[in-house]
Design an enzyme around this catalytic site. Structure first.
Site, PDB file in Angstrom:
ATOM      1  N   LYS A  74     -11.001   4.839  -3.181  1.00  0.00           N
ATOM      2  CA  LYS A  74      -9.496   5.350  -3.138  1.00  0.00           C
ATOM      3  C   LYS A  74      -9.062   5.348  -4.576  1.00  0.00           C
ATOM      4  O   LYS A  74      -8.845   4.322  -5.010  1.00  0.00           O
ATOM      5  CB  LYS A  74      -8.927   4.605  -2.098  1.00  0.00           C
ATOM      6  CG  LYS A  74      -7.276   5.061  -2.086  1.00  0.00           C
ATOM      7  CD  LYS A  74      -6.524   4.275  -0.923  1.00  0.00           C
ATOM      8  CE  LYS A  74      -4.972   4.519  -1.160  1.00  0.00           C
ATOM      9  NZ  LYS A  74      -4.337   3.951  -0.070  1.00  0.00           N
ATOM     10  N   LYS A  76     -10.765   9.083  -1.091  1.00  0.00           N
ATOM     11  CA  LYS A  76      -9.502   9.395  -1.182  1.00  0.00           C
ATOM     12  C   LYS A  76      -9.023   9.488  -2.646  1.00  0.00           C
ATOM     13  O   LYS A  76      -9.219   8.637  -3.301  1.00  0.00           O
ATOM     14  CB  LYS A  76      -8.653   8.751  -0.275  1.00  0.00           C
ATOM     15  CG  LYS A  76      -7.427   8.853  -0.257  1.00  0.00           C
ATOM     16  CD  LYS A  76      -6.553   7.731   0.718  1.00  0.00           C
ATOM     17  CE  LYS A  76      -4.970   8.063   0.722  1.00  0.00           C
ATOM     18  NZ  LYS A  76      -4.646   6.956   1.362  1.00  0.00           N
TER      19      LYS A  76
HETATM   20  N1  LIG Z   1      -1.792   2.165   1.487  1.00  0.00           N
HETATM   21  C1  LIG Z   1      -1.599   3.290   0.707  1.00  0.00           C
HETATM   22  C2  LIG Z   1      -1.158   4.651   1.053  1.00  0.00           C
HETATM   23  C3  LIG Z   1      -1.710   5.792   0.109  1.00  0.00           C
HETATM   24  C4  LIG Z   1      -0.635   6.072  -0.807  1.00  0.00           C
HETATM   25  C5  LIG Z   1      -0.263   4.986  -1.885  1.00  0.00           C
HETATM   26  O1  LIG Z   1      -1.186   4.829  -2.623  1.00  0.00           O
HETATM   27  O2  LIG Z   1       0.798   4.983  -1.967  1.00  0.00           O
HETATM   28  C6  LIG Z   1      -2.045   6.705   1.066  1.00  0.00           C
HETATM   29  C7  LIG Z   1      -2.031   6.443   2.429  1.00  0.00           C
HETATM   30  N2  LIG Z   1      -3.034   5.824   2.918  1.00  0.00           N
HETATM   31  C8  LIG Z   1      -1.359   8.107   0.848  1.00  0.00           C
HETATM   32  C9  LIG Z   1      -1.831   9.173   1.614  1.00  0.00           C
HETATM   33  C10 LIG Z   1      -1.243  10.488   1.048  1.00  0.00           C
HETATM   34  O3  LIG Z   1      -0.791  10.832  -0.023  1.00  0.00           O
HETATM   35  O4  LIG Z   1      -1.204  11.548   1.931  1.00  0.00           O
END
Ligand SMILES: NCC[C@H](CC(=O)O)[C@@H](CN)CCC(=O)O
Ligand SMILES: [Zn+2]
Length: 330
Positions: free
Chosen positions: A199, A252
């Protein structure tokens, strides 16, 4: 030209083009991310994510019925506490038994027994500082304390009926902590652990942070989400999470990281590979199609093909409700 230079013969007809696909998109491969508000009556349109809503538990069943009819197979829940005083330094309300996430899990499992219910596991929606973990006095992450807390939250979601937990926090070793927590609670055999292994920090999550009220109060997530240039770290994180007991490996964001999806599919060849088409991707496609750049259905279905070609078997996308309709039109 030589016989081998003629490729067009193999793609002239729709059927022969279809034969080029290694796999095709099915409804089983779609997981719908949903925002559950702590106001039970809410049905708030999210301006940064056109077509998406923050849904209160009293509106959830009515919202879900048409999606279930269209063949929705799985959802992933994000609890969005908007009430005052919920957030604190340790995210202690993340697994509040009366909080939006646990109430939604219970309601969905009771009302739709065939629906696969996953929960995102993170602290950022519940911490006053908005980071995904618990901080030390100096403002840096306390990784071990965060893992302990995240494992508690994941186990409580599982106890509430979640069939899958997906930690999006990016703490080091949280997969091991959560897997151990599930094993200690006698739940590991019936709860899937999806790791957001690769991620990346960056610019693609803005609309989500607006929707979930989860932006960091200071700094950013660059000390715990991967740098966009770090292919090697992504490969190491994928191997680490396989070692720690992940059942599925996620990459992601999605479109900008298809090379990493391919890496994941090769490294974790025996695992289902998941990809998250995040909020920035969703809104970009939406607004670009509104501006006439391309047709929304065509471009979204093409990105699904891209995810599958890169090796994904599970796609998290806010376009799920539309794709369920579009798949029936084919
Ligand atoms: N836990 C992190 C959430 C993270 C966004 C962030 O980094 O703030 C993602 C959610 N799992 C974002 C998902 C998205 O942008 O759709
Ligand atoms: Zn987070």
């Amino acid at each position: 030209s030589s016989p081998k230079s003629i490729l067009h013969g193999g793609i002239h007809y729709p059927l022969t083009r279809a034969l080029q696909a290694e796999r095709s998109l099915t409804k089983d491969m779609l997981m719908y991310p949903m925002f559950i508000s702590d106001d039970p009556e809410a049905l708030d349109a999210i301006s940064s994510l056109p077509g998406q809503y923050r849904i209160g538990t009293n509106k959830l069943v009515e919202f879900m019925n048409p999606l279930i009819k269209k063949g929705l197979k799985s959802v992933i829940i994000f609890g969005v506490p908007l009430k005052e005083g919920v957030k604190d330094k340790t995210g202690s309300r993340a697994d509040d038994p009366e909080g939006p996430t646990i109430l939604a899990v219970r309601l969905l499992r009771k009302t739709f027994p065939d629906l696969f219910v996953a929960c995102d596991v993170c602290l950022c929606e519940y911490t006053s500082h908005g980071h995904c973990g618990i901080l030390r006095e100096d403002g840096t992450l306390n990784n071990d304390l965060s893992n302990k807390r995240l494992a508690e939250v994941a186990v409580n979601y599982a106890k509430a009926g979640a069939q899958c937990v997906a930690p999006s926090d990016m703490m080091d070793g949280r997969i091991r902590s959560i897997k151990q927590g599930l094993m200690d609670s006698g739940l590991a055999h019936k709860v899937m652990l999806i790791s957001y292994s690769a991620k990346f920090a960056g610019n693609w999550y803005g609309p989500f942070r607006d929707a979930a009220n989860s932006a960091p109060a200071f700094g950013d997530r660059r000390c715990y989400q991967l740098p966009p240039n770090a292919r090697g770290l992504a490969r190491r994180a994928i191997k680490r999470d396989m070692e720690e007991g992940a059942d599925c490996i996620m990459v992601k964001p999605g479109m900008p990281y298809l090379d990493i999806v391919r890496d994941a599919a090769e490294i974790a060849a025996d695992y289902p590979i998941s990809v998250y088409q995040v909020s920035g991707e969703y809104s970009m496609l939406y607004h670009a199609s509104k501006a006439g750049v391309f047709d929304l259905k065509s471009i979204v279905m093409e990105t699904m093909t891209d995810f599958i070609r890169a090796g994904a078997t599970l796609v998290l996308t806010y376009y799920t409700p539309d794709i369920l309709t579009w798949l029936d039109e084919e």
